[in-house]
Design an enzyme around this catalytic site. Structure first.
Site, PDB file in Angstrom:
ATOM      1  N   CYS A   1      38.652  39.361  50.702  1.00 58.28           N
ATOM      2  CA  CYS A   1      38.506  40.809  50.506  1.00 58.28           C
ATOM      3  C   CYS A   1      39.187  41.590  51.634  1.00 58.28           C
ATOM      4  O   CYS A   1      39.792  42.640  51.406  1.00 58.28           O
ATOM      5  CB  CYS A   1      37.040  41.206  50.443  1.00 58.28           C
ATOM      6  SG  CYS A   1      36.129  40.398  49.125  1.00 58.28           S
TER       7      CYS A   1
HETATM    8  C1  BEZ Z   1      36.267  36.422  50.182  1.00 60.72           C
HETATM    9  O1  BEZ Z   1      36.493  37.597  49.955  1.00 60.72           O
HETATM   10  O2  BEZ Z   1      36.825  35.823  51.066  1.00 60.72           O
HETATM   11  C2  BEZ Z   1      35.278  35.676  49.347  1.00 60.72           C
HETATM   12  C3  BEZ Z   1      34.193  36.320  48.807  1.00 60.72           C
HETATM   13  C4  BEZ Z   1      33.280  35.599  48.052  1.00 60.72           C
HETATM   14  C5  BEZ Z   1      33.485  34.245  47.837  1.00 60.72           C
HETATM   15  C6  BEZ Z   1      34.601  33.608  48.360  1.00 60.72           C
HETATM   16  C7  BEZ Z   1      35.503  34.341  49.122  1.00 60.72           C
END
Ligand code: BEZ
Length: 213
Positions: free
Chosen positions: A46
């Site tokens: 994200c």
């Molecule tokens: C991420 O944004 O890195 C992420 C969020 C939830 C699960 C796996 C990765």
């Protein structure tokens, strides 16, 4: 909530965000919007996605598009995380992140898919036009960051095909040849709409230079 489909009116809402309370339709005004959800603040994928969106600010502006992100985390969390994004991605997040702690918007837009996660929002994107109609939906899993250049490419296609009787072929990029919509067959209309001419590979597959270039 039924699944939102292309052509549906994007649900309006009033919700808190990193830049204060937003009434969505009013905030949108005459712009296009990219409303995109992400699973949670302070997560690695994200962080790169929001950084990538921030870096495309001038491209969005050129196309009259306002990005707006969403997760179920509260405003204080968004604000702290924005500092991290700015620092680590070498950019400045200047679009709002909706703080959907009560899941009001997530429910309206069906952003929690319980078989994927009962608490986190999926990676969905809605492209919304100035009439507030939904023009694209896509949903990616948490493990896969989205390609924001692809979202820009779709908007280029939507904004082009809105005003010209064309559609864009596979892997089209702004400036490439486009296809003439099958409904146009009258030779006079073809001549008038496509003064640069066209190549009929098959009667139903007619390529023409991009009309607005
Ligand atoms: C991420 O944004 O890195 C992420 C969020 C939830 C699960 C796996 C990765």
């Amino acid at each position: 909530m039924a699944t939102l489909r292309l052509g549906d009116t994007a649900p309006d809402f009033t919700q808190d965000s990193s830049i204060g309370t937003i009434s969505f339709h009013e905030w949108l005004g005459d712009s296009w919007a990219i409303l995109f959800s992400h699973p949670a603040d302070y997560t690695p994928v994200c962080t790169t996605e929001l950084g990538a969106t921030a870096k495309l600010a001038s491209e969005f502006k050129k196309r009259n598009i306002k990005p707006i992100a969403l997760s179920v985390d509260p405003v204080d969390s968004h604000k702290g995380w924005i500092s991290d994004i700015n620092e680590t991605q070498n950019t400045e997040v200047n679009f709002p992140i909706i703080a959907d702690a009560d899941r009001k918007v997530s429910e309206l837009y069906d952003l929690i898919h319980p078989n994927a996660s009962t608490t986190a929002t999926v990676r969905s994107v809605f492209i919304i036009d100035p009439k507030k109609k939904i023009r694209l939906t896509l949903t990616y899993p948490a493990s896969t960051g989205r390609n924001f250049n692809e979202i820009l490419r779709v908007i280029d296609s939507l904004q082009l095909t809105e005003y010209h009787s064309v559609a864009t072929p596979a892997n089209w990029q702004d400036g490439d040849d486009v296809v003439i919509v099958p409904s146009i067959t009258d030779p006079e209309v073809l001549k008038q709409k496509f003064p640069k001419g066209y190549k009929a590979v098959k009667p139903y597959l007619r390529l023409t230079p991009q009309p607005n270039k």
